[in-house]
Design an enzyme around this catalytic site. Structure first.
Site, PDB file in Angstrom:
ATOM      1  N   LYS A  89       1.607  -2.675  14.319  1.00 24.46           N
ATOM      2  CA  LYS A  89       2.352  -2.337  13.097  1.00 24.46           C
ATOM      3  C   LYS A  89       2.226  -0.869  12.693  1.00 24.46           C
ATOM      4  CE  LYS A  89       3.296  -6.718  11.073  1.00 24.46           C
ATOM      5  NZ  LYS A  89       2.492  -7.719  11.825  1.00 24.46           N
ATOM      6  N   GLU A 111       6.559  -4.815   1.356  1.00 28.13           N
ATOM      7  CA  GLU A 111       6.239  -6.216   1.127  1.00 28.13           C
ATOM      8  C   GLU A 111       5.334  -6.642   2.281  1.00 28.13           C
ATOM      9  OE1 GLU A 111       9.100  -5.445   2.786  1.00 28.13           O
ATOM     10  OE2 GLU A 111       8.392  -6.506   4.573  1.00 28.13           O
ATOM     11  N   SER A 375      -0.262  -8.104  20.932  1.00 26.08           N
ATOM     12  CA  SER A 375       0.192  -7.371  19.742  1.00 26.08           C
ATOM     13  C   SER A 375      -0.929  -7.003  18.774  1.00 26.08           C
ATOM     14  CB  SER A 375       1.268  -8.175  19.017  1.00 26.08           C
ATOM     15  OG  SER A 375       0.805  -9.476  18.687  1.00 26.08           O
TER      16      SER A 375
HETATM   17  C1  PLP Z   1       2.882  -8.949  12.205  1.00 27.82           C
HETATM   18  C2  PLP Z   1       2.393  -9.342  13.521  1.00 27.82           C
HETATM   19  C3  PLP Z   1       3.227 -10.001  14.454  1.00 27.82           C
HETATM   20  C4  PLP Z   1       4.621 -10.436  14.135  1.00 27.82           C
HETATM   21  O1  PLP Z   1       5.516  -9.420  13.800  1.00 27.82           O
HETATM   22  P1  PLP Z   1       6.651  -8.910  14.794  1.00 27.82           P
HETATM   23  O2  PLP Z   1       7.497  -8.051  13.950  1.00 27.82           O
HETATM   24  O3  PLP Z   1       7.371 -10.122  15.306  1.00 27.82           O
HETATM   25  O4  PLP Z   1       5.982  -8.180  15.884  1.00 27.82           O
HETATM   26  C5  PLP Z   1       2.709 -10.283  15.707  1.00 27.82           C
HETATM   27  N1  PLP Z   1       1.434  -9.966  16.045  1.00 27.82           N
HETATM   28  C6  PLP Z   1       0.605  -9.344  15.177  1.00 27.82           C
HETATM   29  C7  PLP Z   1      -0.785  -9.023  15.616  1.00 27.82           C
HETATM   30  C8  PLP Z   1       1.046  -9.015  13.895  1.00 27.82           C
HETATM   31  O5  PLP Z   1       0.216  -8.404  13.040  1.00 27.82           O
END
Ligand code: PLP
Length: 384
Positions: A89, A111, A375
């Site tokens: 993010k 948000e 992610s």
């Molecule tokens: C917020 C988040 C997601 C989901 O958000 P996307 O916009 O779909 O990437 C996935 N993995 C993690 C670790 C997150 O913090």
């Protein structure tokens, strides 16, 4: 990947469904993006901050043991969990904060649901000296106490939203309302490839770094492209980010993994939803026959959103990407198994992609190569 058309559509998805008062602000943002993206100084600073503050490039890591019992195919992780603040993010909030500064905006507004985007925004607010207001559903404020604490420590004001279901969807409505009152001096930092045009395009371009780096790293090390690229999909930003690096390589299969939830409740907007308008754009969403947004559920808090970015709807309809789902139980199992076999605790969101990758690995043959976007890290999920 192409730009959306002049009205902000990817095929029939996207657009700009907002009250009149926000149209001017979105036009202003569109002009600022055009000017910034054409200016090497903007990208120089973005890359310098990603290097020195975020810790990019993130590595790719070849799993040693997680799939060894079912497959000899290399399984690679793009390590977004190693970024400052623990997920992808921050790539996006750095780029949007630099844009806000360029536009002369004096405050940031965001948000957040699980709080991860709130933390990433509070972090860049502190770094660049911009005050941050975060809107969060009252239930989420309670459920995500640790992230609320971190945001406040970083100097952000966290506002608890008590309307509706007291979750992300209500926080988003409230943030829109507040933005409409303060458009002159406030930059609205959106956390995924959702919302009205030009946000889905802006966030994609800021997350593209994930796929661009990964493509180069895989080619350097293996002298070939992956056969498959896998990512979890909430709003869709980490998936679009890694897909963007491979979209022009038609031999690379792209897989988005949605939250299958449990007991008939999910957050699989593409798999179980229908076409409609949510938070400013046209895409798939989970709604009843009369257009009420349905309650969602996922064990991965960041996947627990009833909509999905319009470009994913387009990639699904065009057939360029395929979307599958993984249940809470399957994700939890992968979460533990991956930690025990690789020494990495993944975010529960990422565990959805990891679970599907194991299934895929068992079906793939010698010469194939699977790349997963890891992610985020799972520390935030340990208190549950
Ligand atoms: C917020 C988040 C997601 C989901 O958000 P996307 O916009 O779909 O990437 C996935 N993995 C993690 C670790 C997150 O913090």
């Amino acid at each position: 990947m192409k730009k959306p058309d002049a009205r902000g559509y990817f095929g029939e998805f996207g657009g700009r469904f907002v009250p009149e008062v926000l149209v001017g602000a979105l036009d202003e943002l569109e002009r600022a993006i055009e000017s910034a993206f054409a200016d090497p100084a903007y990208w120089d600073e973005y890359h310098a901050v990603l290097r020195d503050f975020v810790g990019r490039p993130s590595p790719i890591y070849r799993c040693e043991r997680y799939v060894a019992d079912v497959s000899a195919v290399p399984l690679l992780m793009k390590r977004e969990d190693t970024n400052h603040t623990g997920a992808h993010k921050i790539n996006n909030t750095v780029g949007q904060a630099l844009l806000a500064r360029r536009m002369g905006k004096r405050r940031l507004l965001a948000e957040t649901g699980a709080g991860q985007h709130g933390v990433a925004t509070a972090t860049v607010g502190a770094k660049f000296g911009l005050p941050v207001d975060v809107y969060m559903g009252a239930r989420d404020v309670e459920r995500q106490a640790l992230n609320v604490h971190v945001m406040r420590l970083l100097g952000a004001s966290v506002h608890s939203v008590t309307s509706g279901t007291q979750t992300l969807k209500d926080a988003t409505n409230e943030a829109f309302r507040v933005w409409a009152e303060r458009v002159e001096d406030t930059f609205y930092v959106i956390g995924s490839v959702v919302g009205a045009h030009p946000y889905p395009y802006l966030v994609r371009e800021l997350q593209k770094i994930v796929g661009v780096e990964a493509r180069r790293q895989v080619l350097d090390r293996y002298r070939r492209l992956p056969s498959d690229v896998v990512a979890c999909v909430g709003g869709g930003s980490n998936a679009i980010g890694i897909f963007a690096g491979f979209a022009d390589d038609p031999q690379v299969k792209l897989w988005g993994v949605e939250a299958g939830g449990e007991g008939g409740k999910s957050a699989a907007s593409l798999g179980a939803g229908t076409i409609g308008v949510l938070h400013g754009s046209r895409s798939y969403l989970l709604q009843s026959a009369d257009g009420q947004v349905l309650p969602t559920h996922s064990i991965g808090a960041g996947l627990d959103y009833p909509g999905v970015g319009p470009e994913h709807a387009f990639l699904k309809e065009s057939g360029r990407a395929a979307y599958v789902s993984v249940t809470d139980a399957q994700a939890l199992e992968a979460f533990g198994a991956f930690a025990r076999s690789e020494g990495i605790v993944p975010a529960l969101e990422s565990a959805h992609a990891i679970a599907f990758a194991r299934k895929l690995a068992a079906e793939r043959r010698a010469g194939d190569l699977i790349l997963v976007n890891l992610s985020g890290r799972g520390d935030k999920d340990l208190a549950r």
